[in-house]
Enzyme design. Structure first.
Site, PDB file in Angstrom:
ATOM      1  N   TYR A  54     -25.861   0.302  27.842  1.00 31.05           N
ATOM      2  CA  TYR A  54     -24.589  -0.345  28.492  1.00 31.05           C
ATOM      3  C   TYR A  54     -24.447   0.157  30.028  1.00 31.05           C
ATOM      4  O   TYR A  54     -24.027  -0.371  30.843  1.00 31.05           O
ATOM      5  CB  TYR A  54     -23.385   0.160  27.671  1.00 31.05           C
ATOM      6  CG  TYR A  54     -22.202  -0.239  28.332  1.00 31.05           C
ATOM      7  CD1 TYR A  54     -21.539  -1.442  28.108  1.00 31.05           C
ATOM      8  CD2 TYR A  54     -21.218   0.859  28.580  1.00 31.05           C
ATOM      9  CE1 TYR A  54     -20.117  -1.662  28.462  1.00 31.05           C
ATOM     10  CE2 TYR A  54     -19.856   0.683  28.774  1.00 31.05           C
ATOM     11  CZ  TYR A  54     -19.397  -0.727  29.021  1.00 31.05           C
ATOM     12  OH  TYR A  54     -17.956  -0.896  29.156  1.00 31.05           O
ATOM     13  N   LYS A 111     -23.992  -1.934  33.682  1.00 34.39           N
ATOM     14  CA  LYS A 111     -22.610  -1.496  34.314  1.00 34.39           C
ATOM     15  C   LYS A 111     -23.126  -1.055  36.003  1.00 34.39           C
ATOM     16  O   LYS A 111     -22.418  -1.351  36.655  1.00 34.39           O
ATOM     17  CB  LYS A 111     -21.706  -0.777  33.603  1.00 34.39           C
ATOM     18  CG  LYS A 111     -21.254  -1.366  32.300  1.00 34.39           C
ATOM     19  CD  LYS A 111     -20.491  -2.491  32.602  1.00 34.39           C
ATOM     20  CE  LYS A 111     -19.251  -3.033  31.712  1.00 34.39           C
ATOM     21  NZ  LYS A 111     -18.769  -4.206  31.993  1.00 34.39           N
ATOM     22  N   VAL A 155     -10.083   2.386  27.252  1.00 34.19           N
ATOM     23  CA  VAL A 155      -8.816   1.696  26.980  1.00 34.19           C
ATOM     24  C   VAL A 155      -8.607   1.169  25.555  1.00 34.19           C
ATOM     25  O   VAL A 155      -9.590   0.350  25.309  1.00 34.19           O
ATOM     26  CB  VAL A 155      -8.674   0.397  27.981  1.00 34.19           C
ATOM     27  CG1 VAL A 155      -7.384  -0.254  27.651  1.00 34.19           C
ATOM     28  CG2 VAL A 155      -8.560   0.726  29.406  1.00 34.19           C
TER      29      VAL A 155
HETATM   30  N1  LIG Z   1     -12.000  -0.761  26.926  1.00 38.34           N
HETATM   31  C1  LIG Z   1     -12.468   0.177  27.316  1.00 38.34           C
HETATM   32  O1  LIG Z   1     -12.592   1.226  27.071  1.00 38.34           O
HETATM   33  C2  LIG Z   1     -13.539  -0.037  28.395  1.00 38.34           C
HETATM   34  C3  LIG Z   1     -13.996   1.141  29.104  1.00 38.34           C
HETATM   35  C4  LIG Z   1     -14.791   0.799  30.390  1.00 38.34           C
HETATM   36  C5  LIG Z   1     -15.059  -0.580  30.611  1.00 38.34           C
HETATM   37  N2  LIG Z   1     -14.859  -1.541  29.870  1.00 38.34           N
HETATM   38  C6  LIG Z   1     -15.157  -3.187  30.237  1.00 38.34           C
HETATM   39  O2  LIG Z   1     -13.934  -3.675  30.375  1.00 38.34           O
HETATM   40  C7  LIG Z   1     -14.155  -5.244  30.045  1.00 38.34           C
HETATM   41  C8  LIG Z   1     -13.097  -5.268  28.988  1.00 38.34           C
HETATM   42  O3  LIG Z   1     -13.221  -4.710  27.889  1.00 38.34           O
HETATM   43  P1  LIG Z   1     -12.361  -4.899  26.792  1.00 38.34           P
HETATM   44  O4  LIG Z   1     -12.232  -3.463  25.876  1.00 38.34           O
HETATM   45  O5  LIG Z   1     -11.068  -5.637  27.047  1.00 38.34           O
HETATM   46  O6  LIG Z   1     -13.356  -5.822  25.762  1.00 38.34           O
HETATM   47  P2  LIG Z   1     -13.007  -6.793  24.455  1.00 38.34           P
HETATM   48  O7  LIG Z   1     -14.107  -6.842  23.664  1.00 38.34           O
HETATM   49  O8  LIG Z   1     -11.695  -6.355  23.890  1.00 38.34           O
HETATM   50  O9  LIG Z   1     -12.442  -8.057  25.300  1.00 38.34           O
HETATM   51  C9  LIG Z   1     -13.561  -9.111  25.830  1.00 38.34           C
HETATM   52  C10 LIG Z   1     -13.259 -10.467  25.643  1.00 38.34           C
HETATM   53  O10 LIG Z   1     -14.564 -11.262  26.290  1.00 38.34           O
HETATM   54  C11 LIG Z   1     -14.504 -12.377  25.310  1.00 38.34           C
HETATM   55  N3  LIG Z   1     -16.180 -12.229  25.347  1.00 38.34           N
HETATM   56  C12 LIG Z   1     -17.110 -11.726  24.916  1.00 38.34           C
HETATM   57  N4  LIG Z   1     -18.364 -11.994  25.152  1.00 38.34           N
HETATM   58  C13 LIG Z   1     -17.915 -13.263  25.890  1.00 38.34           C
HETATM   59  C14 LIG Z   1     -18.986 -14.422  26.385  1.00 38.34           C
HETATM   60  N5  LIG Z   1     -20.089 -14.105  26.262  1.00 38.34           N
HETATM   61  N6  LIG Z   1     -18.405 -15.384  26.835  1.00 38.34           N
HETATM   62  C15 LIG Z   1     -16.990 -15.565  27.200  1.00 38.34           C
HETATM   63  N7  LIG Z   1     -15.891 -14.516  26.447  1.00 38.34           N
HETATM   64  C16 LIG Z   1     -16.610 -13.534  25.800  1.00 38.34           C
HETATM   65  C17 LIG Z   1     -14.251 -11.604  23.984  1.00 38.34           C
HETATM   66  O11 LIG Z   1     -13.831 -12.786  23.048  1.00 38.34           O
HETATM   67  C18 LIG Z   1     -12.767 -11.010  24.246  1.00 38.34           C
HETATM   68  O12 LIG Z   1     -11.842 -11.838  24.380  1.00 38.34           O
HETATM   69  C19 LIG Z   1     -15.915  -5.057  29.589  1.00 38.34           C
HETATM   70  O13 LIG Z   1     -16.461  -5.473  30.735  1.00 38.34           O
HETATM   71  C20 LIG Z   1     -15.894  -3.523  29.109  1.00 38.34           C
HETATM   72  O14 LIG Z   1     -17.175  -3.253  29.358  1.00 38.34           O
HETATM   73  C21 LIG Z   1     -13.858  -1.289  28.851  1.00 38.34           C
END
Ligand SMILES: NC(=O)c1ccc[n+]([C@@H]2O[C@H](COP(=O)([O-])OP(=O)(O)OC[C@H]3O[C@@H](n4cnc5c(N)ncnc54)[C@H](O)[C@@H]3O)[C@@H](O)[C@H]2O)c1
Length: 261
Positions: free
Chosen positions: A156, A160, A189
């Site tokens: 991952y 990133k 988050v």
């Molecule tokens: N939540 C965290 O702690 C965290 C920390 C660092 C980075 N991030 C990054 O932030 C971003 C959002 O994270 P999150 O926790 O909200 O994720 P999440 O999985 O809760 O939400 C992701 C959304 O993307 C949609 N999705 C997934 N694959 C898809 C695809 N191929 N096409 C269209 N839609 C798609 C899912 O249906 C979902 O609605 C991501 O890039 C994640 O890597 C999150």
């Protein structure tokens, strides 16, 4: 302060759940016209309806960001339905269960690429030509503190880091066309359970126990975890007129957990 986003057409990928949902909500609150791209149709409809009921403008588009033809078609549909795209937020991403590198398989590296780096390149390719034509546009891509190198996140984190590098390249190559490209790296988050769709990683394979969460929180200088809205505020700012002189930058929204240079 008027951020100059009223009436701007903003595409948010993965906008149905957690961070993406908060990003859609904040852009809508600024008066932007939001196009929500997600492969979870039911959750996309629900999120769009919720924000619309609060007075915002959000249109859901059912699209899988790992499909280049479908992504291009969705971007074209937005241009017809809502007008030319001013802002792209590359938010789709996925972190599988935390493993040491030697416990990861090549199949999982490939999945990490498809789920993190490919969607960012893919959506950018779909919107950039029109931005170049119009000599204007802002792209904000969501990376992660894992992109700077983190235990048990080799696959991952590498993808990133690719998002970081890609975004800076876009900033250098297309800045002369008035296009800005910046990155936001969220800290951990944890989602509100209401904001988790079936295709959210939180619904599928990332489970954290309270001890693990406490351990992470105690390592954050501000001693508080980020909320989805914290990420959204930074994204909205980077897309705004007030950030007109910012491009190729990386903002970690993590309470100081990461301090990128
Ligand atoms: N939540 C965290 O702690 C965290 C920390 C660092 C980075 N991030 C990054 O932030 C971003 C959002 O994270 P999150 O926790 O909200 O994720 P999440 O999985 O809760 O939400 C992701 C959304 O993307 C949609 N999705 C997934 N694959 C898809 C695809 N191929 N096409 C269209 N839609 C798609 C899912 O249906 C979902 O609605 C991501 O890039 C994640 O890597 C999150």
């Amino acid at each position: 302060m008027d951020l100059g986003l009223g009436g701007r057409v903003v595409v948010v990928t993965g906008g149905a759940s957690n961070i993406g949902k908060a990003i859609c909500t904040q852009f809508a609150a600024e008066g932007a016209t939001v196009a929500l791209f997600d492969l979870d149709g039911a959750m996309a409809e629900r999120t769009a309806a919720e924000i619309t009921a609060a007075g915002g403008s959000v249109t859901p588009y059912l699209v899988d960001l790992t499909d280049d033809d479908a992504t291009e078609a969705a971007a074209s549909a937005v241009a017809v339905d809502l007008g030319p795209i001013d802002v792209l937020v590359n938010n789709v991403g996925w972190n599988g269960t935390a493993e040491f590198f030697l416990d990861l398989t090549p199949q999982r590296w490939e999945l990490a690429y498809r789920r993190n780096l490919f969607p960012t390149l893919n959506a950018t390719r779909a919107v950039l030509p029109t931005m170049v034509e119009r000599r204007s546009g802002a792209i904000v891509s969501i990376s992660s503190d894992a992109g700077f190198g983190e235990f048990r996140m080799a696959d991952y984190g590498a993808m990133k880091a690719g998002v970081l590098s890609f975004s800076r390249t876009i900033a250098k190559e297309y800045g002369r066309f008035g296009i800005r490209s910046n990155v936001v790296c969220p800290g951990l988050v944890l989602p509100d359970p209401n904001d988790v769709g079936e295709r959210s990683l939180w619904a599928v394979d990332t489970k954290m126990g309270p001890a693990q969460v406490e351990n992470i929180t105690s390592g954050i200088p501000l001693r508080r975890r980020s909320e989805a809205v914290d990420i959204a505020w930074s994204v909205v700012f980077l897309a705004s007129a007030q950030a007109r002189q910012l491009t190729g930058q990386v903002l970690s929204v993590s309470g100081g957990f990461a301090m990128p240079r």
